[in-house]
Design an enzyme around this catalytic site. Structure first.
Site, short mmCIF file in Angstrom:
data_model
loop_
_atom_site.label_atom_id
_atom_site.label_comp_id
_atom_site.label_asym_id
_atom_site.label_seq_id
_atom_site.Cartn_x
_atom_site.Cartn_y
_atom_site.Cartn_z
N GLU A 260 0.80 -1.22 0.00
CA GLU A 260 0.00 0.00 0.00
C GLU A 260 0.84 1.28 0.00
O GLU A 260 0.30 2.37 -0.19
CB GLU A 260 -0.95 -0.01 1.21
CG GLU A 260 -2.04 -1.07 1.06
CD GLU A 260 -2.94 -1.20 2.27
OE1 GLU A 260 -2.54 -0.74 3.35
OE2 GLU A 260 -4.03 -1.76 2.12
N GLU B 127 7.30 -22.08 7.17
CA GLU B 127 7.71 -21.23 8.30
C GLU B 127 8.74 -21.90 9.20
O GLU B 127 9.33 -21.26 10.05
CB GLU B 127 6.50 -20.82 9.12
CG GLU B 127 5.86 -21.92 9.94
CD GLU B 127 4.78 -21.36 10.87
OE1 GLU B 127 4.91 -21.56 12.08
OE2 GLU B 127 3.83 -20.72 10.38
#
Length: 270
Positions: free
Chosen positions: A82, A113
């Site tokens: 953004e 992960e």
């Protein structure tokens, strides 16, 4: 000896959720959510420390990297994505990395992960250097992907921060700046996409917004560098110009067409 249960894994304060009415479910989720802002307020000193140190490096050409897995990784990618449209920054200044790569943004990647080496490899692909800043995000504070990157980055003199929801976690201890947001157990036990994720989103908003303000990407209270890539944003830009220059819509619209950005209009006309 019984292993200590982390806060994010503690049992919900509510039971028999499946027997609750819809109203009760929603009301109780909201009750838990109301605790988040207060928890975030307690970490403002640590966020301030990060933003001040980050801004100095960023203005010298350094970059901000967010790294995480699952929900935490997605939130980092979201915040990074953004920055270019909102503040007109190049895409390579704030970068979000997620365990498992871009595929993991939409679909979980098995065991990604748990790899302690991969995050540093992902950072090396960007020629990471000591002007950069690495912010690891993990509700548990134990995610190996994040922990491995923070340890290596800190060894190499790179500024590091860790955003977690468990105090005293390995990631908090590994990072130079520990941002520990204690929101308490989740409404659904262990579902850290809820309060923990929301708290992380709030802190990421604070970090990136404060950084953009400090490096001059905001004037007054306006996003003067935003990309004008749809009708809504063009209209917003016109109204920014109207407000700043005290002119009518048509004149502001013409100025925006002539100069191409709110920033350029204000530089020329103020």
């Amino acid at each position: 000896m019984t292993k200590h249960t982390s806060i994010t894994e503690q049992s919900s304060l509510y039971n028999d959720l499946e027997h609750m009415s819809t109203t009760a479910i929603l009301t109780n989720i909201n009750k838990e959510d109301s605790k988040i802002a207060a928890a975030v307020s307690k970490v403002i000193p640590q966020v301030e420390e990060l933003v001040n140190a980050l801004a100095v490096r960023f203005q010298k050409g350094g970059r901000l990297f967010y790294i995480g897995a699952g929900t935490s990784g997605r939130l980092g990618v979201l915040d990074a994505s953004e920055i270019p449209p909102t503040y007109g920054m190049p895409h390579d200044r704030v970068i979000g990395l997620i365990a498992g790569g871009d595929t993991a943004i939409r679909k979980a990647v098995e065991n990604a992960e748990d790899d302690t080496e991969q995050a540093w490899k992902d950072l090396e692909a960007y020629q990471i250097n000591d002007l950069d800043t690495v912010v690891g995000i993990a509700a548990s504070g134990t995610t190996p992907y994040v922990l491995g990157a923070l340890n290596t980055a800190r060894e190499k003199g790179i500024l590091t921060a860790g955003i977690t929801n468990n105090p005293g976690s390995p990631i908090a201890l590994a990072a130079a700046i520990a941002i520990e947001i204690v929101v308490g157990p989740e409404f659904v036990t262990g579902s850290t996409r809820m309060k923990s994720g929301t708290s992380q989103k709030l802190v990421l908003n604070m970090i990136s917004t404060a950084l953009m303000i400090k490096i001059g990407r905001v004037e007054g209270n306006k996003m003067v560098n935003m990309q004008l890539n749809n009708h809504k944003l063009v209209d917003r830009g016109i109204r920014f110009i109207m407000d700043e220059l005290h002119i009518d819509y048509k004149e502001a619209e013409q100025l925006l067409k002539n100069y191409g950005s709110v920033k350029e209009v204000l530089l020329a006309k103020k």
